[in-house]
Design a protein around this motif. Structure first.
Motif, PDB file in Angstrom:
ATOM      1  N   THR A   1      41.693  35.284  18.218  1.00  0.00           N
ATOM      2  CA  THR A   1      41.097  36.495  18.781  1.00  0.00           C
ATOM      3  C   THR A   1      40.601  36.271  20.197  1.00  0.00           C
ATOM      4  O   THR A   1      39.968  37.142  20.788  1.00  0.00           O
ATOM      5  CB  THR A   1      39.928  36.983  17.909  1.00  0.00           C
TER       6      THR A   1
ATOM      7  N   THR B   1      45.833  35.383  21.928  1.00  0.00           N
ATOM      8  CA  THR B   1      45.059  36.413  21.242  1.00  0.00           C
ATOM      9  C   THR B   1      45.957  37.400  20.498  1.00  0.00           C
ATOM     10  O   THR B   1      46.945  37.895  21.059  1.00  0.00           O
ATOM     11  CB  THR B   1      44.195  37.200  22.243  1.00  0.00           C
TER      12      THR B   1
ATOM     13  N   ASP C   1      45.635  40.881  19.401  1.00  0.00           N
ATOM     14  CA  ASP C   1      44.702  41.991  19.622  1.00  0.00           C
ATOM     15  C   ASP C   1      44.865  43.117  18.609  1.00  0.00           C
ATOM     16  O   ASP C   1      44.081  44.073  18.613  1.00  0.00           O
ATOM     17  CB  ASP C   1      44.839  42.544  21.036  1.00  0.00           C
ATOM     18  N   ALA C   2      45.856  43.016  17.731  1.00  0.00           N
ATOM     19  CA  ALA C   2      46.052  44.049  16.707  1.00  0.00           C
ATOM     20  C   ALA C   2      46.660  43.425  15.468  1.00  0.00           C
ATOM     21  O   ALA C   2      47.709  42.779  15.538  1.00  0.00           O
ATOM     22  CB  ALA C   2      46.947  45.160  17.233  1.00  0.00           C
TER      23      ALA C   2
ATOM     24  N   ARG D   1      42.132  45.072  12.950  1.00  0.00           N
ATOM     25  CA  ARG D   1      41.645  44.815  14.314  1.00  0.00           C
ATOM     26  C   ARG D   1      42.467  45.625  15.309  1.00  0.00           C
ATOM     27  O   ARG D   1      43.675  45.803  15.133  1.00  0.00           O
ATOM     28  CB  ARG D   1      41.757  43.324  14.646  1.00  0.00           C
ATOM     29  N   GLY D   2      41.806  46.100  16.354  1.00  0.00           N
ATOM     30  CA  GLY D   2      42.493  46.752  17.458  1.00  0.00           C
ATOM     31  C   GLY D   2      43.218  48.017  17.047  1.00  0.00           C
ATOM     32  O   GLY D   2      42.693  48.850  16.317  1.00  0.00           O
ATOM     33  N   ARG D   3      44.458  48.137  17.507  1.00  0.00           N
ATOM     34  CA  ARG D   3      45.222  49.365  17.274  1.00  0.00           C
ATOM     35  C   ARG D   3      46.030  49.324  15.977  1.00  0.00           C
ATOM     36  O   ARG D   3      47.020  50.056  15.821  1.00  0.00           O
ATOM     37  CB  ARG D   3      46.151  49.630  18.451  1.00  0.00           C
TER      38      ARG D   3
ATOM     39  N   GLU E   1      34.163  44.784  16.381  1.00  0.00           N
ATOM     40  CA  GLU E   1      34.643  43.514  16.896  1.00  0.00           C
ATOM     41  C   GLU E   1      34.051  42.379  16.069  1.00  0.00           C
ATOM     42  O   GLU E   1      32.882  42.427  15.694  1.00  0.00           O
ATOM     43  CB  GLU E   1      34.245  43.345  18.369  1.00  0.00           C
TER      44      GLU E   1
ATOM     45  N   TRP F   1      36.685  42.449  14.076  1.00  0.00           N
ATOM     46  CA  TRP F   1      37.542  43.186  13.160  1.00  0.00           C
ATOM     47  C   TRP F   1      36.675  44.041  12.245  1.00  0.00           C
ATOM     48  O   TRP F   1      35.445  43.953  12.256  1.00  0.00           O
ATOM     49  CB  TRP F   1      38.425  42.243  12.329  1.00  0.00           C
TER      50      TRP F   1
END
Length: 323
Positions: A61, A66, A68-69, A84-86, A106, A108
């Protein structure tokens, strides 16, 4: 008998998600996830001695790798979803579909739902639909494949029709040949998941391999670091089942110099790792023989006995050797 399936539709080059399936975990990881990361996650997911917390902890992360999703699921009587993310999870319970997304959390967001009948993991742009397998979708017993999303149903997963064309995999031009070979190896291992459960995961430590360490906060009694430790004004940790439960250590911060969840101390096979969890006012580290430094936001640093960690408002943590 429950089963997993995935869409064989081809997206534009480089837009496919990485889909991971074992008999305990199902995951969808964003297009930027490297194959080296997927290889490591596969090994951890296939090790029955490790729980969902170990799998989540192995998802990078921070840094250049990273992820990010991502969306992860552990199906069961009570199913756990980590997003997490999108990424998102569309989940059917009692005939009604609800969406689980990160909601700005954040690093997640975690949800636990009972009586899950079906779910699909993928990007937020995905239409939930009715979550049922179509004739175009392909079943998957275990492995790592590319696709726009992955689904799971408590009902039997139908075999693909004989006329169905084989899925077309898009190349990843940003990956080097060595990584591509790893990807091919993962595909070949998809039909023999159980054969690899005896392999030792490369980067997921167990309690037997972790380096013993302890810490002392101010004048409090020393505590052993035998699980991830989160320190802050109002620390939080992921509610992930299985494996070792993290420990929350609350400190007083009248001037609010200390963030809600300020740092993490994590024991690994390589030593004790300190991570600044993107704190507001930073973390100052005094390491024996090397002087004082301030961690960058989100930075991870190995720490040794004798190290002093200042998180603000007079809260100083001393790293001790565990005896």
């Amino acid at each position: 008998m429950a089963g997993a399936f995935y869409s064989a539709d081809v997206l534009e080059p480089g837009a496919d998600w990485r889909l991971l399936v074992t008999d305990r975990f199902i995951g969808a990881f964003g297009p930027a996830t490297t194959v080296s990361t997927m290889s490591n996650l596969w090994r951890i997911a296939a090790d029955e001695t490790l729980g969902l917390d170990a799998l989540v902890a192995a998802v990078p992360t921070r840094g250049v790798a990273t992820v990010d999703a991502f969306a992860l699921a552990a199906p069961g009587r009570t199913s756990t979803f980590v997003v997490r993310g999108r990424a998102c999870a569309d989940v059917s319970v009692g005939g009604r579909v609800r969406r689980v997304d990160a909601r700005g959390s954040e690093p997640w967001y975690v949800a636990e739902l009972a009586g899950v009948e079906a779910f699909a993991l993928g990007p937020l742009q995905r239409s939930p639909g009715d979550l049922r397998q179509t004739q175009r979708d392909l079943p998957i017993d275990g492995g790592v494949v590319f696709g726009p999303w992955v689904g799971w149903s408590s009902a039997p997963v139908a075999p693909p029709p004989r006329s169905a064309p084989p899925p077309v995999q898009q190349p990843l031009p940003s990956f080097d040949p060595q990584d591509t070979n790893v990807l091919g190896d993962l595909g070949r291992r998809a039909a023999s998941l159980r054969r690899h459960r005896s392999e030792q995961p490369a980067t997921a430590p167990t309690p037997e391999t972790e380096v013993a360490a302890a810490f002392r906060l101010g004048d409090r009694p020393p505590e052993r670091v035998d699980a991830p430790v989160y320190v802050g004004r109002q620390p939080r940790s992921p509610r992930v089942t299985g494996g070792i439960l993290p420990r929350l250590v609350r400190v007083e911060s009248p001037s609010r110099e200390v963030s809600a969840t300020h740092i993490e101390l994590r024991p690994t096979g390589q030593g004790l790792m300190l991570t600044d969890l993107e704190s507001t006012n930073g973390t100052v580290v005094r390491t024996p023989g090397t002087g004082v430094r301030r961690l960058e936001s989100g930075e991870t640093l190995p720490v040794v006995p004798g190290t002093l960690i200042d998180i603000g408002d007079g809260n100083v943590i001393e790293i001790l050797a565990y005896r």
